[in-house]
Design an enzyme around this catalytic site. Structure first.
Site, short mmCIF file in Angstrom:
data_model
loop_
_atom_site.label_atom_id
_atom_site.label_comp_id
_atom_site.label_asym_id
_atom_site.label_seq_id
_atom_site.Cartn_x
_atom_site.Cartn_y
_atom_site.Cartn_z
N LYS A 101 -129.17 90.10 -35.88
CA LYS A 101 -128.06 91.03 -35.61
C LYS A 101 -127.20 91.21 -36.85
O LYS A 101 -126.89 92.35 -37.25
CB LYS A 101 -127.22 90.49 -34.44
CG LYS A 101 -126.08 91.39 -34.11
CD LYS A 101 -125.26 90.83 -32.98
CE LYS A 101 -125.92 91.19 -31.69
NZ LYS A 101 -125.72 90.49 -30.55
N ARG A 122 -120.03 86.55 -31.39
CA ARG A 122 -121.37 86.53 -30.80
C ARG A 122 -122.33 85.71 -31.63
O ARG A 122 -122.16 85.59 -32.85
CB ARG A 122 -121.96 87.94 -30.75
CG ARG A 122 -121.28 88.89 -29.83
CD ARG A 122 -121.95 90.24 -29.99
NE ARG A 122 -121.05 91.33 -29.71
CZ ARG A 122 -121.01 91.99 -28.56
NH1 ARG A 122 -121.84 91.68 -27.59
NH2 ARG A 122 -120.15 92.96 -28.37
N GLY A 178 -129.77 86.42 -24.23
CA GLY A 178 -129.02 85.77 -23.16
C GLY A 178 -129.03 84.25 -23.21
O GLY A 178 -128.53 83.59 -22.29
N MET A 228 -127.66 82.28 -25.64
CA MET A 228 -126.46 81.68 -26.24
C MET A 228 -125.22 82.43 -25.75
O MET A 228 -125.33 83.34 -24.94
CB MET A 228 -126.59 81.70 -27.76
CG MET A 228 -127.61 80.67 -28.24
SD MET A 228 -127.74 80.60 -30.01
CE MET A 228 -128.71 82.04 -30.37
N ARG A 280 -132.05 100.07 -33.06
CA ARG A 280 -133.30 99.30 -33.03
C ARG A 280 -134.44 100.26 -32.75
O ARG A 280 -134.21 101.39 -32.28
CB ARG A 280 -133.25 98.19 -31.97
CG ARG A 280 -133.02 98.74 -30.59
CD ARG A 280 -132.91 97.63 -29.56
NE ARG A 280 -132.38 98.19 -28.33
CZ ARG A 280 -131.91 97.49 -27.32
NH1 ARG A 280 -131.88 96.19 -27.40
NH2 ARG A 280 -131.47 98.08 -26.24
N HIS A 294 -169.52 94.40 -9.09
CA HIS A 294 -170.20 95.69 -9.06
C HIS A 294 -169.20 96.85 -9.08
O HIS A 294 -169.30 97.78 -9.90
CB HIS A 294 -171.10 95.76 -7.82
CG HIS A 294 -171.82 97.06 -7.68
ND1 HIS A 294 -171.38 98.06 -6.85
CD2 HIS A 294 -172.92 97.54 -8.29
CE1 HIS A 294 -172.20 99.09 -6.95
NE2 HIS A 294 -173.15 98.79 -7.82
N SER A 341 -177.23 91.27 -29.20
CA SER A 341 -176.09 91.92 -28.56
C SER A 341 -175.50 90.91 -27.58
O SER A 341 -176.21 90.39 -26.71
CB SER A 341 -176.54 93.18 -27.83
OG SER A 341 -175.44 93.70 -27.13
N CYS A 390 -171.93 93.89 -25.85
CA CYS A 390 -172.07 94.93 -24.83
C CYS A 390 -171.49 94.49 -23.49
O CYS A 390 -171.57 95.20 -22.50
CB CYS A 390 -173.53 95.34 -24.67
SG CYS A 390 -174.58 94.02 -24.07
N TYR A 422 -170.75 96.09 -34.48
CA TYR A 422 -170.21 97.12 -33.59
C TYR A 422 -169.77 96.51 -32.26
O TYR A 422 -170.16 95.39 -31.91
CB TYR A 422 -171.24 98.23 -33.34
CG TYR A 422 -172.44 97.78 -32.52
CD1 TYR A 422 -172.40 97.79 -31.13
CD2 TYR A 422 -173.60 97.32 -33.14
CE1 TYR A 422 -173.48 97.36 -30.38
CE2 TYR A 422 -174.69 96.89 -32.40
CZ TYR A 422 -174.63 96.92 -31.02
OH TYR A 422 -175.68 96.48 -30.27
#
Ligand code: PEP
Ligand code: MG
Length: 903
Positions: free
Chosen positions: A27, A97, A106, A108, A364, A482, A795, A862, A882
């Site tokens: 911050k 802060r 949240g 601290m 941000r 399936h 594969s 695959c 691949y």
């Protein structure tokens, strides 16, 4: 430690910058950055994280000289604001802060409105002209301060429900009850004044000390408390979970309070530098006049649009900021431009106007949906704000997925509560009337109705109904069941393993959580999240930006190293996948030609083959089957001309193909010239206790080489005929379920022999092809060096490799997976995303050993994991050539592969 322990920001200057997160916290560093950009942030200062470390190493003492540094920094703030902390006439109020390197939301403490004392209250009343506002702020200060500073930081641990904050709130509730007020806003100035006196008395009574009526005491009390909260119970346990080191410490930010709720010249709002809903390069936001930040978020008042572009149905009658405060709007507009240019991304901003003076409270990187992410990334490349590589990293695979399927209108979905949750097997949203049989799905669909097929689980006989349905919902089964596999292949919305569903086929209804839904009732599924809703929810087509999507994916293609193929079993799927960018087929499951439309004849012959009693009968069926197999393979090789097509020899779980319907059984018995009893006996003989580990894949070819022979001949003849027509087919023949080099060798010997025969028959010199195997049994990965003596390619069948590596049945995991996830045993479903620690290790061993034997071994994947972004990244890292996935996931794999190459 460094001499400088306090860093100022504000008035167009800052001692720090965005890179100093370690010292100033996230911050503090960003506030400094904004300040030096000349953006009006409420001025303040940051006490470094080093001070926090010192504080803990020296029994909560501060390094020498810090008081003076804070004093000096405070003077600077006062000068910029023209107000003074503790000044009776023109008092400054500050917030105190925390701010660690990494955000710890949240965890601290914060103290607001520091500086309000009996001395300064009259001044602030005069300054603001609003006595009620001042006493409301005072009430909040007493509550926060006594809770955070006087109780928590002092180490007082009150009994459950007896904390000072609760005791003070009780006082307020008593007052509201006595006066019959509904909300806090009903309280009058007098009420609040009275309440503040009671609060102070209560603090003294409970904590034995008076609430400090002196501004410096308040300030240092606040600073102490924030540093102390670094070691508060919440913060410590959060650090354990997130792996944040204790020695990092937090910084403390002391910053001028600004109020958007002191009259009609004040306001507060949130804005985005581009529209986060559609990505348009238009400044977009909402604000509320005379309000605090939380009022905008709380939804109690309708926020007004900041400009014309931000107008919607809900707020079109409200006055825009552009009209109400034209000067402020102009300033805000310029600031947002500057911030976006500086951070090179869409920013989410918070601002407050206090008495006609604009302050930026936060900037941000803004969250966005899929279509917006794509549009912004491509626009920003064109505007030269970011590079193409940046653009690739700006769209997440999940955001891309949103673009590829219709989805439930998110605004409508938010209003509904799901009736059940299952596994998200097929993405997107879809809805329709419930039917319980595949036949009903087909019939109702023919009547023009949209249906959702609800089943306990599905099997190949349901395929036509699954095709006809808008979506599929099953009570059982996992991510590779399936239903999941088939639906994903089609890009169809599907939820499986929805265990809460109690399906009653006989009554054509299902019940869930005390509610019963009948055939014909409407439901809607969110297949991306696995949520089931009652009724019809409106859909939204997210894929309007196709041109944009294509140019984005072209950029990805230029970056990625991994090839992207598809798992496709029909020429239609192959064509679709090619359109989506597939560079070949990584898995053609031949048995799938026996499911679905137009497959009746072939299926019938296959069934004959399966239940044949001797080799004579079998050979006859095989000869009959040949033409179907060849035709199918030829169609797909043609569709993927000049691209590799991995054709897997039959791997049918045989029992799935034995018919269940009486008419079909009778037809089969008649054709084979046997009685129904005899057929039942033969079907029984096929029964296996554990068919997934049964007589399947290569084992079938070992027992019945004639089945392999027929298929291999079909592949080579299909290719030969295409070559004769001037095409360039490229089949890769793949043997499944291999665990040993010798069983593979037997099959490949057949292939080599048939190859020669086909060359002779067609008078060809060569048919480009490869012979290889699947690695889907753990043993195969371990003996990969031997297997690679035979195989030209591997594969990875990660569905079975996961099933056999874990010993989890891929069809039954849905029953216990939620327990494994809830209890933290597994971080995710290993059938969805590769288990990199265990199964991944097997894959790596297989690659290493395989390539030791054969350097140019082609390696791909695959299994269903081939379309999962985290798994794609893994495949890139371990050096695969691949990935292959269902057609609709091809674009996601292209993106994930490009991102993997950039990481
Ligand atoms: C696998 O096991 O990963 C695979 C692709 O084969 P199937 O899903 O057909 O068993
Ligand atoms: Mg398999």
């Amino acid at each position: 430690m460094a001499k400088k322990q306090v860093y100022s920001f504000g008035g167009g200057k800052a001692d720090g910058n965005a890179k100093m997160k370690n010292l100033l916290g996230g911050k503090g560093a960003n506030l400094a950055e904004m300040a030096s950009l000349g953006v009006p942030v409420p001025p303040g200062f940051t006490i470094t994280t080093e001070v926090c470390t010192y504080f803990y190493q020296n029994r909560k003492k501060y390094p020498p000289g810090i008081k003076q540094q804070v004093e000096q920094a405070l003077r600077k703030v006062e000068k910029i604001m023209g107000k003074k902390l503790g000044d009776p006439k023109n008092p400054l109020l500050v917030s105190v802060r925390s701010g660690a390197r990494q955000s710890m939301p949240g965890m601290m403490e914060t103290v607001l409105n520091v500086g309000l004392t009996s001395k300064t209250i009259p001044g602030l009343v005069k300054q603001s002209g609003d006595e009620r506002f001042v006493y409301d702020a005072y009430r909040r200060l007493i509550t926060m301060y006594s809770d955070v500073v006087m109780e928590k930081a002092a180490g007082i641990e009150p009994k459950e429900g007896r904390g000072i904050r609760l005791q003070l709130e009780e006082l307020m509730n008593e007052l509201k009850k006595k006066k019959g007020y509904k909300g806090d806003t009903d309280m009058t100035t007098e009420d609040l004044k009275q309440l503040c006196s009671r609060y102070k008395a209560k603090v003294k009574q409970v904590l034995g000390k008076a609430f400090p009526d002196e501004h410096t005491k308040q300030l240092w009390g606040g600073i102490d408390a924030v540093f102390s909260s670094w070691n508060g119970r919440r913060a410590v346990s959060y650090r354990r979970i997130e792996g944040i080191p204790d020695e990092w410490g937090t910084a403390v930010n002391v910053q001028t309070m600004v109020f958007g709720n002191i009259g009609e010249n004040s306001a507060t709002g949130v804005a985005f530098t581009r529209n986060p809903g559609n990505g348009e390069n238009k400044f977009y936001g909402e604000y509320l006049m005379n309000a605090q930040g939380e009022d905008v978020v709380a939804g109690t008042r309708t926020p007004a649009p900041v400009n014309e572009d931000s107008k919607s149905e809900h707020n079109k009658t409200e006055v825009s900021l552009e009209k109400a405060m034209p000067k402020i709007y102009k300033q805000l507009f310029q600031i947002q431009k500057k911030l976006e240019k500086h951070y090179r991304d869409m920013q989410d901003l918070e601002f407050t106007v206090e008495n006609s003076r604009l302050f930026m409270l936060q900037t941000r990187t803004g969250k966005r949906n899929g279509p917006a992410a794509l549009k912004m990334a491509m626009d920003m490349v064109r505007e030269k704000l970011i590079t193409k590589k940046d653009a690739v990293m700006r769209v997440s695979p999940a955001q891309l997925d949103e673009l590829l399927h219709p989805v439930i209108d998110p605004a409508e979905e938010k209003k509904k509560t799901p009736i059940a949750k299952g596994l998200p097997a097929g993405p997107g949203g879809a809805g329709g009337q419930i039917v319980f049989t595949a036949q009903d799905a087909v019939d109702w669909n023919n009547e023009g109705k949209k249906v959702v097929l609800v089943r306990e689980e599905t099997n190949p006989e349901d395929v036509e109904g699954m095709r006809a349905a808008q979506a599929i919902l099953t009570a059982r089964g996992g991510m590779t069941s399936h239903a999941a596999l088939v639906a994903r292949g089609w890009g169809k919305c599907c939820i499986v393993g929805c265990g809460a569903l109690d399906v009653d086929y006989s009554k054509k209804q299902f019940s869930v959580d005390g509610m019963t839904l009948k055939e014909g009732d409407f439901i809607t599924l969110n297949g991306t999240k696995g949520l089931v809703y009652e009724g019809q929810l409106p859909m939204m087509d997210a894929a309007q930006e196709n041109k944009l999507l294509n140019s984005f994916l072209k950029i990805c293609d230029g970056i990625r190293k991994l090839g992207v193929r598809t798992n496709a079993d029909t020429p239609e799927d192959a064509k679709k996948a090619k359109q989506l960018g597939a560079e070949g087929i990584g898995l053609f499951r031949t048995e799938h030609m026996f499911y679905g439309k137009g497959s009746d004849e072939a299926l019938f012959v296959l069934r004959k083959m399966i239940v044949s009693k001797d080799s004579n009968e079998r050979q006859k069926a095989i000869n009959e089957l040949f033409k179907y197999v060849k035709k199918d393979i030829k169609g797909t090789l043609a569709a993927m001309d000049n691209m590799p097509v991995v054709i897997r020899l039959l791997d049918p779980p045989l029992h799935e193909f034995v018919p269940r319907e009486k008419a079909r059984l009778e037809q089969l018995a008649k054709e084979l010239n046997i009685t129904l009893d005899e057929l039942a006996k033969r079907a029984d003989a096929l029964h296996e206790s554990n068919p997934m580990m049964g007589h399947r894949g290569v084992r079938l070819g070992v027992t019945y080489p004639e089945i392999s022979r027929m298929q291999i001949k079909a592949v080579f003849e299909a290719a030969a005929e295409l070559i004769k027509k001037g095409k360039k087919p490229y089949p890769e023949i793949m043997i499944p379920v291999v665990c040993d080099m010798k069983e593979l060798a037997l099959q490949l010997d057949i292939a080599k022999e048939i190859y020669k025969q086909v060359l002779g028959k067609y008078k060809l010199k060569k048919i480009r092809h490869k012979l290889g195997t699947m690695i889907e049994i753990p043993r195969a990965a371990l003996v990969a060096n031997r297997i690679a003596e035979q195989a030209e390619f591997f594969s990875y069948g990660t569905n079975d490799l996961t099933q056999m590596g874990f010993g989890f049945s891929r069809d039954d995991i849905g029953g216990f997976l939620p327990d494994y996830l809830n209890k933290g045993i597994l971080p995710q479903d290993p059938f969805q995303s590769i288990d990199q620690d265990g199964i991944g290790e097997l894959i790596q061993i297989g690659i290493e050993r395989g390539r030791k034997t054969r350097k140019n071994l082609e390696i791909g994947i695959c299994g269903e994991h081939g379309g999962d972004p985290a798994s794609v990244e893994f495949c890139h890292r371990v050096g695969m050539d691949y990935v292959s996935c269902s057609p609709f996931r091809v674009p996601i794999a292209r993106l994930a592969a490009a991102q993997a190459a950039l990481k």
